[in-house]
Design a protein around this motif. Structure first.
Motif, PDB file in Angstrom:
ATOM      1  N   SER A   1       0.865  -1.176   0.000  1.00  0.00           N
ATOM      2  CA  SER A   1       0.000   0.000   0.000  1.00  0.00           C
ATOM      3  C   SER A   1       0.903   1.227   0.000  1.00  0.00           C
ATOM      4  O   SER A   1       2.115   1.119  -0.197  1.00  0.00           O
ATOM      5  CB  SER A   1      -0.912  -0.019   1.234  1.00  0.00           C
ATOM      6  OG  SER A   1      -0.148   0.141   2.418  1.00  0.00           O
TER       7      SER A   1
ATOM      8  N   GLN B   1       0.407  -1.923  17.304  1.00  0.00           N
ATOM      9  CA  GLN B   1      -0.602  -2.966  17.067  1.00  0.00           C
ATOM     10  C   GLN B   1      -0.066  -4.346  17.430  1.00  0.00           C
ATOM     11  O   GLN B   1      -0.785  -5.160  18.026  1.00  0.00           O
ATOM     12  CB  GLN B   1      -1.058  -2.943  15.603  1.00  0.00           C
ATOM     13  CG  GLN B   1      -2.000  -1.824  15.247  1.00  0.00           C
ATOM     14  CD  GLN B   1      -2.879  -2.167  14.055  1.00  0.00           C
ATOM     15  OE1 GLN B   1      -2.963  -3.322  13.626  1.00  0.00           O
ATOM     16  NE2 GLN B   1      -3.548  -1.163  13.513  1.00  0.00           N
TER      17      GLN B   1
ATOM     18  N   VAL C   1      -2.558  -7.894  15.913  1.00  0.00           N
ATOM     19  CA  VAL C   1      -2.153  -8.555  14.677  1.00  0.00           C
ATOM     20  C   VAL C   1      -2.205 -10.066  14.905  1.00  0.00           C
ATOM     21  O   VAL C   1      -1.552 -10.593  15.798  1.00  0.00           O
ATOM     22  CB  VAL C   1      -0.733  -8.120  14.247  1.00  0.00           C
ATOM     23  CG1 VAL C   1      -0.332  -8.826  12.957  1.00  0.00           C
ATOM     24  CG2 VAL C   1      -0.668  -6.606  14.073  1.00  0.00           C
TER      25      VAL C   1
ATOM     26  N   ARG D   1      -3.005 -11.147   9.840  1.00  0.00           N
ATOM     27  CA  ARG D   1      -4.292 -10.466   9.701  1.00  0.00           C
ATOM     28  C   ARG D   1      -4.270  -9.234  10.595  1.00  0.00           C
ATOM     29  O   ARG D   1      -3.994  -9.323  11.789  1.00  0.00           O
ATOM     30  CB  ARG D   1      -5.453 -11.384  10.107  1.00  0.00           C
ATOM     31  CG  ARG D   1      -5.739 -12.450   9.076  1.00  0.00           C
ATOM     32  CD  ARG D   1      -7.087 -13.112   9.281  1.00  0.00           C
ATOM     33  NE  ARG D   1      -7.074 -14.080  10.366  1.00  0.00           N
ATOM     34  CZ  ARG D   1      -7.797 -13.990  11.468  1.00  0.00           C
ATOM     35  NH1 ARG D   1      -8.580 -12.927  11.668  1.00  0.00           N
ATOM     36  NH2 ARG D   1      -7.746 -14.921  12.395  1.00  0.00           N
ATOM     37  N   PHE D   2      -4.575  -8.069  10.011  1.00  0.00           N
ATOM     38  CA  PHE D   2      -4.541  -6.825  10.773  1.00  0.00           C
ATOM     39  C   PHE D   2      -5.387  -5.786  10.042  1.00  0.00           C
ATOM     40  O   PHE D   2      -5.739  -5.950   8.868  1.00  0.00           O
ATOM     41  CB  PHE D   2      -3.104  -6.319  10.922  1.00  0.00           C
ATOM     42  CG  PHE D   2      -2.410  -6.014   9.625  1.00  0.00           C
ATOM     43  CD1 PHE D   2      -2.367  -4.725   9.117  1.00  0.00           C
ATOM     44  CD2 PHE D   2      -1.803  -7.033   8.889  1.00  0.00           C
ATOM     45  CE1 PHE D   2      -1.748  -4.443   7.911  1.00  0.00           C
ATOM     46  CE2 PHE D   2      -1.170  -6.758   7.678  1.00  0.00           C
ATOM     47  CZ  PHE D   2      -1.147  -5.460   7.186  1.00  0.00           C
ATOM     48  N   THR D   3      -5.708  -4.711  10.743  1.00  0.00           N
ATOM     49  CA  THR D   3      -6.384  -3.569  10.140  1.00  0.00           C
ATOM     50  C   THR D   3      -5.427  -2.398  10.147  1.00  0.00           C
ATOM     51  O   THR D   3      -5.069  -1.903  11.225  1.00  0.00           O
ATOM     52  CB  THR D   3      -7.672  -3.210  10.901  1.00  0.00           C
ATOM     53  OG1 THR D   3      -8.557  -4.342  10.893  1.00  0.00           O
ATOM     54  CG2 THR D   3      -8.367  -2.025  10.244  1.00  0.00           C
ATOM     55  N   PRO D   4      -4.953  -1.948   8.991  1.00  0.00           N
ATOM     56  CA  PRO D   4      -3.995  -0.843   8.965  1.00  0.00           C
ATOM     57  C   PRO D   4      -4.571   0.400   9.628  1.00  0.00           C
ATOM     58  O   PRO D   4      -5.767   0.686   9.489  1.00  0.00           O
ATOM     59  CB  PRO D   4      -3.776  -0.614   7.463  1.00  0.00           C
ATOM     60  CG  PRO D   4      -4.145  -1.902   6.804  1.00  0.00           C
ATOM     61  CD  PRO D   4      -5.250  -2.463   7.639  1.00  0.00           C
TER      62      PRO D   4
ATOM     63  N   ALA E   1      -7.474   2.688   8.256  1.00  0.00           N
ATOM     64  CA  ALA E   1      -8.254   1.935   7.263  1.00  0.00           C
ATOM     65  C   ALA E   1      -9.421   1.245   7.949  1.00  0.00           C
ATOM     66  O   ALA E   1      -9.319   0.818   9.103  1.00  0.00           O
ATOM     67  CB  ALA E   1      -7.382   0.909   6.557  1.00  0.00           C
ATOM     68  N   GLY E   2     -10.511   1.102   7.248  1.00  0.00           N
ATOM     69  CA  GLY E   2     -11.674   0.454   7.839  1.00  0.00           C
ATOM     70  C   GLY E   2     -11.711  -1.038   7.620  1.00  0.00           C
ATOM     71  O   GLY E   2     -12.320  -1.775   8.392  1.00  0.00           O
ATOM     72  N   GLU E   3     -11.057  -1.498   6.566  1.00  0.00           N
ATOM     73  CA  GLU E   3     -11.128  -2.902   6.197  1.00  0.00           C
ATOM     74  C   GLU E   3      -9.885  -3.660   6.665  1.00  0.00           C
ATOM     75  O   GLU E   3      -8.764  -3.174   6.527  1.00  0.00           O
ATOM     76  CB  GLU E   3     -11.252  -3.040   4.679  1.00  0.00           C
ATOM     77  CG  GLU E   3     -12.543  -2.490   4.105  1.00  0.00           C
ATOM     78  CD  GLU E   3     -13.772  -3.230   4.623  1.00  0.00           C
ATOM     79  OE1 GLU E   3     -13.702  -4.466   4.725  1.00  0.00           O
ATOM     80  OE2 GLU E   3     -14.773  -2.571   4.937  1.00  0.00           O
ATOM     81  N   PRO E   4     -10.070  -4.871   7.207  1.00  0.00           N
ATOM     82  CA  PRO E   4      -8.916  -5.682   7.591  1.00  0.00           C
ATOM     83  C   PRO E   4      -8.154  -6.185   6.377  1.00  0.00           C
ATOM     84  O   PRO E   4      -8.715  -6.320   5.285  1.00  0.00           O
ATOM     85  CB  PRO E   4      -9.532  -6.839   8.381  1.00  0.00           C
ATOM     86  CG  PRO E   4     -10.938  -6.918   7.896  1.00  0.00           C
ATOM     87  CD  PRO E   4     -11.349  -5.527   7.527  1.00  0.00           C
ATOM     88  N   VAL E   5      -6.881  -6.467   6.585  1.00  0.00           N
ATOM     89  CA  VAL E   5      -6.008  -6.981   5.537  1.00  0.00           C
ATOM     90  C   VAL E   5      -5.548  -8.382   5.945  1.00  0.00           C
ATOM     91  O   VAL E   5      -5.188  -8.605   7.107  1.00  0.00           O
ATOM     92  CB  VAL E   5      -4.783  -6.060   5.334  1.00  0.00           C
ATOM     93  CG1 VAL E   5      -3.733  -6.723   4.452  1.00  0.00           C
ATOM     94  CG2 VAL E   5      -5.214  -4.731   4.723  1.00  0.00           C
TER      95      VAL E   5
END
Length: 240
Positions: free
Chosen positions: A11, A79, A85, A205-208, A211-215
Protein backbone atom coordinates in the motif's frame (compact mmCIF):
# COMPACT_ATOMS: atom_id res chain seq x y z
CA UNK A 1 20.50 -13.37 -3.63
CA UNK A 2 19.91 -12.45 -7.26
CA UNK A 3 16.10 -12.64 -7.41
CA UNK A 4 13.94 -9.88 -6.00
CA UNK A 5 12.10 -10.48 -2.74
CA UNK A 6 8.52 -11.69 -3.41
CA UNK A 7 6.06 -8.92 -2.52
CA UNK A 8 2.77 -10.23 -1.11
CA UNK A 9 1.06 -6.92 -0.28
CA UNK A 10 1.79 -3.25 -0.84
CA UNK A 11 0.00 0.00 0.00
CA UNK A 12 1.14 3.61 0.26
CA UNK A 13 2.80 2.98 3.62
CA UNK A 14 3.07 -0.79 4.13
CA UNK A 15 4.66 -3.68 2.23
CA UNK A 16 4.83 -7.39 3.04
CA UNK A 17 7.27 -9.91 1.58
CA UNK A 18 7.65 -13.68 1.65
CA UNK A 19 10.99 -13.78 3.49
CA UNK A 20 13.20 -16.69 2.42
CA UNK A 21 14.44 -19.14 5.04
CA UNK A 22 17.98 -18.22 6.05
CA UNK A 23 17.70 -14.48 5.38
CA UNK A 24 18.31 -12.14 8.32
CA UNK A 25 15.85 -9.29 8.74
CA UNK A 26 18.66 -6.85 9.58
CA UNK A 27 22.33 -6.82 10.43
CA UNK A 28 23.18 -8.59 13.70
CA UNK A 29 26.45 -8.95 15.62
CA UNK A 30 25.61 -12.59 16.36
CA UNK A 31 25.46 -13.45 12.63
CA UNK A 32 28.66 -12.04 11.24
CA UNK A 33 28.61 -14.58 8.39
CA UNK A 34 25.65 -12.88 6.70
CA UNK A 35 26.16 -10.38 3.90
CA UNK A 36 22.54 -9.85 2.83
CA UNK A 37 19.62 -8.61 4.90
CA UNK A 38 15.92 -8.20 4.15
CA UNK A 39 15.93 -4.52 5.12
CA UNK A 40 18.70 -3.60 2.67
CA UNK A 41 17.43 -5.87 -0.13
CA UNK A 42 13.89 -4.47 0.06
CA UNK A 43 15.17 -0.90 0.36
CA UNK A 44 17.19 -1.33 -2.83
CA UNK A 45 14.32 -3.11 -4.57
CA UNK A 46 11.79 -0.35 -3.80
CA UNK A 47 14.23 2.53 -3.93
CA UNK A 48 13.14 3.89 -0.55
CA UNK A 49 13.69 3.40 3.16
CA UNK A 50 11.80 0.54 4.83
CA UNK A 51 11.13 -0.24 8.50
CA UNK A 52 10.53 -3.81 9.74
CA UNK A 53 7.58 -3.58 12.13
CA UNK A 54 8.14 -7.07 13.57
CA UNK A 55 10.74 -9.80 13.21
CA UNK A 56 11.14 -13.35 12.04
CA UNK A 57 14.00 -15.64 12.99
CA UNK A 58 16.67 -16.02 10.35
CA UNK A 59 15.66 -19.66 9.83
CA UNK A 60 11.92 -18.90 9.56
CA UNK A 61 10.36 -18.10 6.18
CA UNK A 62 7.11 -16.38 5.39
CA UNK A 63 5.18 -13.13 5.83
CA UNK A 64 7.33 -10.21 6.98
CA UNK A 65 5.74 -6.76 7.20
CA UNK A 66 7.52 -3.44 6.67
CA UNK A 67 6.37 0.15 7.08
CA UNK A 68 7.40 2.76 4.53
CA UNK A 69 7.26 5.70 6.95
CA UNK A 70 8.43 6.22 10.52
CA UNK A 71 4.92 7.16 11.65
CA UNK A 72 3.37 3.96 10.24
CA UNK A 73 6.21 1.95 11.76
CA UNK A 74 5.34 3.28 15.22
CA UNK A 75 1.61 2.67 14.73
CA UNK A 76 2.06 -0.90 13.48
CA UNK A 77 4.58 -1.79 16.19
CA UNK A 78 1.96 -0.66 18.71
CA UNK A 79 -0.60 -2.97 17.07
CA UNK A 80 1.78 -5.90 17.44
CA UNK A 81 2.42 -5.02 21.10
CA UNK A 82 -1.33 -4.69 21.75
CA UNK A 83 -2.03 -8.12 20.25
CA UNK A 84 -4.09 -6.69 17.38
CA UNK A 85 -2.15 -8.55 14.68
CA UNK A 86 -3.18 -12.19 14.24
CA UNK A 87 -0.27 -14.44 13.21
CA UNK A 88 -0.50 -17.99 11.88
CA UNK A 89 2.45 -20.34 11.29
CA UNK A 90 2.88 -23.79 9.80
CA UNK A 91 5.47 -26.23 11.12
CA UNK A 92 6.51 -29.84 10.61
CA UNK A 93 7.33 -31.44 13.94
CA UNK A 94 8.48 -34.76 15.36
CA UNK A 95 5.83 -37.26 16.44
CA UNK A 96 2.05 -37.17 16.55
CA UNK A 97 0.68 -34.02 18.18
CA UNK A 98 -2.71 -33.67 19.86
CA UNK A 99 -5.62 -32.52 17.69
CA UNK A 100 -5.61 -29.22 19.55
CA UNK A 101 -3.54 -27.88 22.43
CA UNK A 102 -2.82 -24.61 24.19
CA UNK A 103 0.77 -24.29 25.38
CA UNK A 104 0.86 -21.89 28.32
CA UNK A 105 4.49 -21.95 29.37
CA UNK A 106 6.44 -18.84 30.48
CA UNK A 107 9.78 -18.25 28.77
CA UNK A 108 12.92 -16.51 29.94
CA UNK A 109 13.84 -13.38 28.07
CA UNK A 110 17.10 -13.98 26.20
CA UNK A 111 17.11 -11.33 23.50
CA UNK A 112 19.84 -9.11 24.88
CA UNK A 113 21.75 -8.01 27.93
CA UNK A 114 19.63 -5.09 29.06
CA UNK A 115 17.21 -4.76 32.00
CA UNK A 116 14.93 -7.74 32.40
CA UNK A 117 17.31 -10.19 30.75
CA UNK A 118 16.61 -13.69 32.09
CA UNK A 119 13.22 -12.83 33.61
CA UNK A 120 10.22 -15.07 32.97
CA UNK A 121 7.59 -13.72 30.57
CA UNK A 122 4.10 -15.04 29.91
CA UNK A 123 4.00 -17.03 26.65
CA UNK A 124 0.95 -18.71 25.08
CA UNK A 125 0.70 -20.66 21.81
CA UNK A 126 -2.35 -22.39 20.33
CA UNK A 127 -1.70 -25.55 18.30
CA UNK A 128 -3.94 -27.30 15.79
CA UNK A 129 -2.87 -30.49 14.04
CA UNK A 130 -3.60 -30.37 10.32
CA UNK A 131 -2.16 -33.73 9.23
CA UNK A 132 -0.11 -36.65 10.52
CA UNK A 133 2.15 -38.99 8.60
CA UNK A 134 4.21 -42.14 9.12
CA UNK A 135 7.07 -42.81 6.72
CA UNK A 136 9.24 -45.95 6.30
CA UNK A 137 12.43 -44.38 7.66
CA UNK A 138 13.91 -46.19 10.69
CA UNK A 139 14.67 -43.99 13.69
CA UNK A 140 16.29 -45.39 16.81
CA UNK A 141 14.44 -48.55 17.87
CA UNK A 142 11.48 -47.72 15.62
CA UNK A 143 11.05 -49.08 12.09
CA UNK A 144 9.23 -45.95 10.94
CA UNK A 145 9.18 -42.21 11.67
CA UNK A 146 6.14 -40.15 12.59
CA UNK A 147 5.58 -36.45 11.95
CA UNK A 148 2.82 -33.88 12.24
CA UNK A 149 2.00 -30.81 10.18
CA UNK A 150 0.68 -28.23 12.63
CA UNK A 151 -0.79 -24.76 12.62
CA UNK A 152 0.59 -22.55 15.38
CA UNK A 153 -1.04 -19.34 16.56
CA UNK A 154 1.01 -17.37 19.09
CA UNK A 155 -0.96 -15.26 21.54
CA UNK A 156 2.24 -13.58 22.72
CA UNK A 157 5.40 -12.69 20.83
CA UNK A 158 8.40 -13.90 22.79
CA UNK A 159 11.74 -14.56 21.16
CA UNK A 160 11.89 -18.10 19.71
CA UNK A 161 8.49 -18.75 21.34
CA UNK A 162 7.21 -21.33 18.86
CA UNK A 163 10.51 -23.17 18.76
CA UNK A 164 10.78 -23.31 22.55
CA UNK A 165 7.13 -24.25 23.05
CA UNK A 166 7.29 -27.14 20.60
CA UNK A 167 10.47 -28.42 22.24
CA UNK A 168 8.75 -28.10 25.63
CA UNK A 169 5.92 -30.45 24.59
CA UNK A 170 8.48 -32.86 23.07
CA UNK A 171 7.44 -32.22 19.46
CA UNK A 172 10.39 -30.13 18.25
CA UNK A 173 10.32 -28.40 14.89
CA UNK A 174 12.35 -30.25 12.27
CA UNK A 175 15.56 -28.41 11.41
CA UNK A 176 15.54 -26.29 14.57
CA UNK A 177 18.85 -25.72 16.30
CA UNK A 178 19.46 -25.42 19.22
CA UNK A 179 15.92 -26.08 20.50
CA UNK A 180 15.17 -29.05 18.24
CA UNK A 181 16.26 -32.68 18.07
CA UNK A 182 19.79 -33.08 16.70
CA UNK A 183 19.18 -36.73 15.81
CA UNK A 184 16.13 -35.83 13.73
CA UNK A 185 18.00 -32.98 12.09
CA UNK A 186 20.79 -35.39 11.12
CA UNK A 187 18.23 -37.85 9.77
CA UNK A 188 16.73 -35.18 7.50
CA UNK A 189 20.17 -34.14 6.32
CA UNK A 190 21.11 -37.75 5.55
CA UNK A 191 17.83 -38.84 3.91
CA UNK A 192 16.66 -35.65 2.25
CA UNK A 193 19.73 -33.38 2.11
CA UNK A 194 17.58 -30.94 4.08
CA UNK A 195 18.73 -28.57 6.82
CA UNK A 196 16.08 -25.82 6.59
CA UNK A 197 14.01 -25.16 9.71
CA UNK A 198 10.46 -26.19 8.79
CA UNK A 199 8.69 -23.19 10.28
CA UNK A 200 6.69 -20.95 7.93
CA UNK A 201 4.94 -17.68 8.81
CA UNK A 202 1.85 -18.36 6.76
CA UNK A 203 -0.46 -15.43 7.46
CA UNK A 204 -0.87 -12.01 9.05
CA UNK A 205 -4.29 -10.47 9.70
CA UNK A 206 -4.54 -6.83 10.77
CA UNK A 207 -6.38 -3.57 10.14
CA UNK A 208 -4.00 -0.84 8.97
CA UNK A 209 -4.24 2.37 11.01
CA UNK A 210 -6.70 4.71 9.35
CA UNK A 211 -8.25 1.94 7.26
CA UNK A 212 -11.67 0.45 7.84
CA UNK A 213 -11.13 -2.90 6.20
CA UNK A 214 -8.92 -5.68 7.59
CA UNK A 215 -6.01 -6.98 5.54
CA UNK A 216 -5.07 -10.67 5.23
CA UNK A 217 -1.59 -11.41 3.87
CA UNK A 218 -0.82 -15.06 3.08
CA UNK A 219 2.59 -16.42 2.05
CA UNK A 220 2.82 -19.52 -0.17
CA UNK A 221 5.06 -22.31 1.06
CA UNK A 222 8.66 -22.00 -0.09
CA UNK A 223 10.48 -24.67 -2.06
CA UNK A 224 12.17 -26.64 0.74
CA UNK A 225 9.08 -26.68 2.95
CA UNK A 226 6.97 -27.78 0.00
CA UNK A 227 9.51 -30.48 -0.89
CA UNK A 228 9.33 -31.86 2.65
CA UNK A 229 5.53 -31.79 2.61
CA UNK A 230 5.71 -33.96 -0.51
CA UNK A 231 8.56 -36.19 0.73
CA UNK A 232 6.79 -36.91 4.01
CA UNK A 233 3.53 -37.70 2.19
CA UNK A 234 1.51 -34.85 3.57
CA UNK A 235 -1.15 -33.43 1.29
CA UNK A 236 -0.61 -29.86 0.07
CA UNK A 237 -4.35 -29.44 -0.55
CA UNK A 238 -5.64 -26.45 1.38
CA UNK A 239 -2.23 -25.30 2.60
CA UNK A 240 -1.60 -22.53 0.08
Amino acid sequence: MSAELPILYQSDDLVAINKPHGLLVHRSPIASDASEFAVQLLRDQLGQRVYPVHRLDRKTGGVLLFALTESMNALMQQQFMDGLVHKTYLAIVRGYTDDQQTIDYPLRRDDGSGPGQGTLQEAVTHLRTLQRTEVPIPFGKHATSRYSLVELTPETGRMHQLRKHMAHILHPIIGDRPHGCNKQNKLFLAHFDMNTMLLHAQQLRFTPPGAGEPVVVTAPLQDEFERMVDSLRFSVYGLQ
